[in-house]
Design an enzyme around this catalytic site. Sequence first.
Site, PDB file in Angstrom:
ATOM      1  CE  LYS A  95      -3.142   2.705   2.781  1.00  0.00           C
ATOM      2  NZ  LYS A  95      -3.768   2.901   4.099  1.00  0.00           N
ATOM      3  N   GLY A 156      -8.029   9.419   9.008  1.00  0.00           N
ATOM      4  CA  GLY A 156      -8.348   9.596  10.422  1.00  0.00           C
ATOM      5  C   GLY A 156      -9.419  10.613  10.731  1.00  0.00           C
ATOM      6  N   GLY A 184     -10.720   8.077   5.533  1.00  0.00           N
ATOM      7  CA  GLY A 184     -11.781   9.057   5.726  1.00  0.00           C
ATOM      8  C   GLY A 184     -13.126   8.480   6.108  1.00  0.00           C
ATOM      9  CG  ASN A 205      -6.632   1.343  11.335  1.00  0.00           C
ATOM     10  OD1 ASN A 205      -5.451   1.104  11.167  1.00  0.00           O
ATOM     11  ND2 ASN A 205      -7.183   1.107  12.523  1.00  0.00           N
TER      12      ASN A 205
END
Lengths: 256, 65
Positions: A95, A156, A184, A205
């Site tokens: 990634k 985040g 997001g 996450n």
Amino acid sequence: MQVYGVDINSRLLLGTAQYPSPAILGDAIQASGTEIVTVSLRREAGGGQHGQAFWTLIRDMGVRVLPNTAGCHTVKEAVTTAQMAREVFDTNWIKLEVIGDNDTLCPNVFDLVEAARLLSEDGFDVFPYTTEDLIVAEHLLQAGCKVLMPWGAPIGTGLGLNNVYGLRTMRAHFAGVPLIIDAGIGLPSHAAHAMELGFDAVLLNTAVAKAGDPVAMARAFAQAVEAGSMARSADPMEARDMASPSTPVLGKASLG
Amino acid sequence: MKIIVNGQSLDVTATLLDAALGELGYGEARVATALNGEFVPVPARASTNLGDGDRLEILAPMQGG
């Protein structure tokens, strides 16, 4: 969804950071039904025992790992980190993050394209964290990427899909390319929206890790992604500006 | 010899990277290494010389988003 020749059933990719405990992380991975989790490389004191314990936990979950280059700000940093990750995690998947700004964590798309080219030439399967810019996306594909990961909103923030028009356009423009919304996402409704727009998967996450009950939230996201994907397949109605009665007008009693 | 290990100045007696990793307690650890910003794969560690002031990064698997 197929990415780099691998069939993936779950449309949810999950990050492994910021969970209250390793046990909760493990339970959240299981509840999410994900087949791909993101991981990273960091300095560690004390002979690497913590890293080994984390690696053992993830390996025992039976999921694929997608190492990231989080925190890298240059092509050199990102490429070197990817090389190190390939050795430690024994995968060509990466990634690719090349950050351009610390406040927004907006990708530096110029360096991103260059790093993607170098890594693709070196045999990596690159998952680039990018914006919804169509020209950048085109360059990433030319650089060798077979999947694109546009942001929904800055990492985040939990703001959801900030530029629905741009993402919808991207989906339409790259009809045959696997597109994964990365970053997001704050709520299951955001994830469902992404899937309704036709994206192939979402990667998140913080929305799970920082929920009061991460395991329940992981389950909620799994259901949202499935619902959104099913809705997309079911061909949603067109929205319209003016009301239209759903109950038949014909046969209405005259009671005035 | 003093080298910078993960940002910290340390004394090591080993002059080869694989020996230095063992001396620092990473002998069997699942880690990746970079010397002065360049990736050093596992097979190259035994033939990679260390010099005074070298910057060694030792990275381990970690949680990530």
